[in-house]
Design a protein around this motif. Structure first.
Motif, mmCIF file in Angstrom:
data_model
loop_
_atom_site.group_PDB
_atom_site.id
_atom_site.type_symbol
_atom_site.label_atom_id
_atom_site.label_comp_id
_atom_site.label_asym_id
_atom_site.label_seq_id
_atom_site.Cartn_x
_atom_site.Cartn_y
_atom_site.Cartn_z
ATOM 1 N N PHE A 3 44.870 20.885 51.883
ATOM 2 C CA PHE A 3 44.974 20.923 50.558
ATOM 3 C C PHE A 3 43.610 21.053 49.869
ATOM 4 C CE2 PHE A 3 49.072 18.401 51.035
ATOM 5 C CZ PHE A 3 49.766 19.180 50.239
ATOM 6 N N ILE A 72 48.832 31.278 48.964
ATOM 7 C CA ILE A 72 48.205 29.970 48.273
ATOM 8 C C ILE A 72 46.901 30.455 47.585
ATOM 9 C CG2 ILE A 72 46.167 28.217 49.291
ATOM 10 C CD1 ILE A 72 49.310 27.183 49.432
ATOM 11 N N ALA A 75 48.251 31.092 44.048
ATOM 12 C CA ALA A 75 48.714 30.054 43.408
ATOM 13 C C ALA A 75 47.516 29.399 42.571
ATOM 14 C CB ALA A 75 49.142 28.839 44.366
ATOM 15 N N ARG A 301 52.847 21.809 40.796
ATOM 16 C CA ARG A 301 51.839 22.616 41.601
ATOM 17 C C ARG A 301 51.988 22.244 43.014
ATOM 18 N NH1 ARG A 301 47.314 20.419 39.280
ATOM 19 N NH2 ARG A 301 47.292 22.091 37.806
ATOM 20 N N TRP A 305 52.713 25.182 45.834
ATOM 21 C CA TRP A 305 51.810 25.457 47.143
ATOM 22 C C TRP A 305 52.536 25.238 48.326
ATOM 23 C CZ3 TRP A 305 46.371 22.462 46.366
ATOM 24 C CH2 TRP A 305 45.657 22.529 45.141
ATOM 25 N N TRP A 309 52.526 28.165 50.886
ATOM 26 C CA TRP A 309 52.338 28.142 52.404
ATOM 27 C C TRP A 309 53.299 28.289 53.495
ATOM 28 C CZ3 TRP A 309 54.741 24.691 56.123
ATOM 29 C CH2 TRP A 309 53.659 24.554 57.372
#
Length: 387
Positions: A3, A72, A75, A301, A305, A309
């Motif tokens: 993350f 990602i 995003a 969120r 994510w 991914w």
């Protein structure tokens, strides 16, 4: 999943955030906005500013002049762009062009990329994606496709009617989904100024965020050369999945930015406005709504994510994108609805941007597949899974 964000991505996030605050939000009150989206003049100014900032079409490949963002990375950047309703148009990541760029990078020939994709990436042109039809044609069920393509020598003749075609007015070209004589589907590329294409009207809608509005297109013996078939004959539905799974997710990214803007507006008001001897935020009823907003923002969120991914691992992500589409579209609606409630009278007037966001965001639970259709698809996949 990791993350943490790389220094490069953190810098890109901050650059995008500053660009939206300094160059885009000041134009939100510009008069060059209509009930069917921004004018071409305003779009060109926004694009020019993003180009100068080095942020134009960041999702396109570096070969085409983009930043080659992963899912990602998209995003992160798309959420920041979505903080203003003008942000996606500025960065050239708005629907339907964003999805069309992704699809054409994967499927189009070199000649098609030079003719149609390159101007799109450069922000010099817009496009539309013509699949949805009025009843009894294709809507949430694409198998009901009625628009036809019939071989005529070296060309195809396309006939039918499409509607809810986002960006139709002012688009340079269209990607058209049509049914072949054997019942399969194929995508075709066509310039919008060709004989045989008619924009019958623009449809009034709750949202006004999309350049070119939502149009009704009629095709009457539209002649398309075989060289302008996008991909292979009969693989239209397969290519639609190449486009739709990532496009559902980028919708989530952009709308999360809008929901965060509504929440920030309500939060600032709750800190300052006093009633019954204390600020609004100190009242439990308001404080709990703010807390629920933060919970929905965080869960949305994380869902985005995770799906990004999955796509970055090379998987199709159809199940994950359906789940994100439902979860995020319903969460951002709750966030904006609560924000209106916290703002009270200000929330239902143009005194804040939240009324605009409320009106625009309602459609998201329908666009790119209604929640009910995605739930049906998710359930079928669950029932068919072998354990």
């Amino acid at each position: 999943m990791d993350f943490s964000l790389s220094p490069r991505l953190l810098d890109l996030q901050q650059r995008t955030r500053r660009f939206i605050l300094d160059d885009v939000i000041p134009l939100e009150g510009d008069a060059r906005q209509t009930s069917h989206g921004i004018t071409e003049s305003l779009r060109e100014e926004l694009v020019s500013r993003a180009r100068a900032a080095g942020l134009l079409t960041p999702h396109a490949s570096t070969e085409l002049g983009g930043l080659g963002l992963t899912h990602i990375e998209k995003a992160i950047v798309f959420e920041e762009a979505g903080y203003s309703h003008l942000g996606p148009a500025a960065l050239n990541i708005h629907a339907p062009d964003e999805g069309n760029i992704h699809l054409m990078e994967v499927v189009a020939t070199h000649a098609q990329k030079e003719r149609w994709l390159k101007p799109l990436v450069e922000g010099r042109a817009r496009s539309c994606f013509a699949m949805t039809e009025p009843a009894p044609g294709a809507g949430a069920d694409p198998s009901m496709l009625k628009t036809t393509a019939v071989r005529d020598g070296d060309d195809y003749l396309i006939n039918g009617t499409k509607w809810f075609i986002t960006g139709a007015e002012g688009a340079s070209f269209a990607i058209i989904m049509a049914k072949m004589e054997d019942g399969s589907a194929t995508m075709f590329l066509s310039d919008m100024d060709k004989p045989g294409i008619r924009l019958e009207r623009l449809m009034d809608s709750l949202d006004t965020a999309f350049a070119g509005g939502h149009g009704v297109l009629h095709f009457e013996n539209l002649r398309v050369p075989a060289s302008d078939v996008l991909g292979e004959i009969g693989k239209g539905f397969r290519y639609a999945q190449v486009r739709l799974a990532p496009a559902r997710l980028t919708h989530c990214m952009r709308w999360l930015g809008q929901a965060r803007r509504a929440h920030d507006t309500a939060l600032a008001y709750a800190r300052e406005r006093e009633a019954f001897g204390k600020t609004l935020g100190e009242h439990q009823g308001v404080g709990f709504q703010l807390a629920d907003n933060e919970l929905d923002i965080q869960s949305s969120r994380l869902s985005i994510w995770h799906t990004a991914w999955v796509l970055d691992q090379g998987h199709k992500g159809n199940l994950e994108s359906s789940m994100s589409k439902v979860a995020v579209s319903e969460a951002v609606w709750r966030i904006v609805d609560r924000s209106v409630q916290i703002l009270g009278g200000r929330g239902v007037t143009s005194e804040t941007v939240v009324m605009r966001i409320f009106r625009d965001i309602r459609s998201f639970r329908i666009y790119d597949g209604p929640s009910e259709v995605h739930r049906h698809s998710i359930a079928r996949k669950l029932l068919a899974a072998q354990h």
